[in-house]
Write an enzyme that holds these catalytic residues in place. Structure first.
Site, mmCIF file in Angstrom:
data_model
loop_
_atom_site.group_PDB
_atom_site.id
_atom_site.type_symbol
_atom_site.label_atom_id
_atom_site.label_comp_id
_atom_site.label_asym_id
_atom_site.label_seq_id
_atom_site.Cartn_x
_atom_site.Cartn_y
_atom_site.Cartn_z
ATOM 1 C CG HIS A 93 2.578 -4.496 5.481
ATOM 2 N ND1 HIS A 93 2.100 -4.950 6.693
ATOM 3 C CD2 HIS A 93 3.182 -3.317 5.752
ATOM 4 C CE1 HIS A 93 2.381 -4.087 7.644
ATOM 5 N NE2 HIS A 93 3.055 -3.086 7.101
ATOM 6 C CG HIS B 196 6.468 -0.343 4.285
ATOM 7 N ND1 HIS B 196 5.634 0.704 4.587
ATOM 8 C CD2 HIS B 196 6.382 -1.203 5.332
ATOM 9 C CE1 HIS B 196 5.060 0.482 5.773
ATOM 10 N NE2 HIS B 196 5.501 -0.664 6.243
HETATM 11 P P1 DGP Z 1 3.736 -1.077 9.471
HETATM 12 O O1 DGP Z 1 4.159 -0.111 10.504
HETATM 13 O O2 DGP Z 1 4.929 -1.721 8.777
HETATM 14 O O3 DGP Z 1 2.722 -2.083 10.002
HETATM 15 O O4 DGP Z 1 3.037 -0.204 8.343
HETATM 16 C C1 DGP Z 1 1.658 -0.137 8.160
HETATM 17 C C2 DGP Z 1 1.415 0.857 7.045
HETATM 18 O O5 DGP Z 1 0.064 0.768 6.672
HETATM 19 C C3 DGP Z 1 1.675 2.301 7.446
HETATM 20 O O6 DGP Z 1 2.711 2.808 6.610
HETATM 21 C C4 DGP Z 1 0.380 3.037 7.171
HETATM 22 C C5 DGP Z 1 -0.391 2.062 6.326
HETATM 23 N N1 DGP Z 1 -1.819 2.074 6.584
HETATM 24 C C6 DGP Z 1 -2.441 1.981 7.781
HETATM 25 N N2 DGP Z 1 -3.772 2.034 7.631
HETATM 26 C C7 DGP Z 1 -4.000 2.126 6.300
HETATM 27 C C8 DGP Z 1 -5.184 2.228 5.519
HETATM 28 O O7 DGP Z 1 -6.328 2.226 5.999
HETATM 29 N N3 DGP Z 1 -5.015 2.350 4.180
HETATM 30 C C9 DGP Z 1 -3.777 2.367 3.587
HETATM 31 N N4 DGP Z 1 -3.738 2.488 2.268
HETATM 32 N N5 DGP Z 1 -2.645 2.279 4.296
HETATM 33 C C10 DGP Z 1 -2.762 2.166 5.637
#
Ligand code: DGP
Length: 150
Positions: free
Chosen positions: A97, A99
């Protein structure tokens, strides 16, 4: 199945900004700044290198369009495009993903402290309050509307 697969298939809620055949974008549940969005391919792989080139290019194109829309809709001035591309790079959700983290100018201290908090609390499961959910939904709709106007 990653948590993002559950969001893509509708098993978990999220505030969506964008959906097409290749990817989706929704609000990060733990934003480092207002409007923090995630661009996620439907294909469930861990790293950018596992995607084919058109898919990878499409993700970056959507990330860029979201950044432009964030500036229009939320008044941000710049943004970070941030990829933790694999577990050893700090990736907490094993589904690639991008950001897209808006910056608003003169927000150095606030953003740095939120990024630190974000990183420290990533392993803790989060359930946003109704008020936080409503704010994410409102931001998602504003960004989505600005994308339609591009
Ligand atoms: P990373 O550390 O790059 O894998 O970031 C994962 C991101 O995903 C983190 O910023 C928080 C987000 N995240 C985790 N769980 C969920 C969720 O259930 N819903 C949403 N919308 N975001 C989530």
């Amino acid at each position: 199945m990653s948590i993002f697969d559950k969001i893509i298939s509708g098993k978990l809620p999220a505030s969506f900004i964008w959906q097409d055949d290749i990817c989706v974008a929704f609000m990060d549940i733990s934003p480092t700044s207002p409007g923090h969005a995630l661009v996620v391919p439907r294909q469930s792989v861990v790293t950018l290198a596992e995607l084919d080139k058109p898919t990878r290019n499409h993700l970056w194109d959507i990330a860029n369009r979201i950044a432009v829309a964030q500036q229009q809709a939320l008044g941000s001035k710049a943004q970070h495009f941030w990829v933790n591309d694999g577990r050893a790079a700090g990736q907490s959700v094993p589904h690639v993903h991008i950001h897209v983290m808006p910056r608003y100018g003169r927000d150095q201290f606030k953003t740095l402290s939120r990024v630190t908090w974000h990183l420290l609390t990533l392993p803790i499961p989060k359930a946003p309050s109704a008020k936080q959910r409503a704010r994410l939904e409102q931001q998602a709709q504003a960004i989505a509307a600005a994308m339609q106007d591009e």
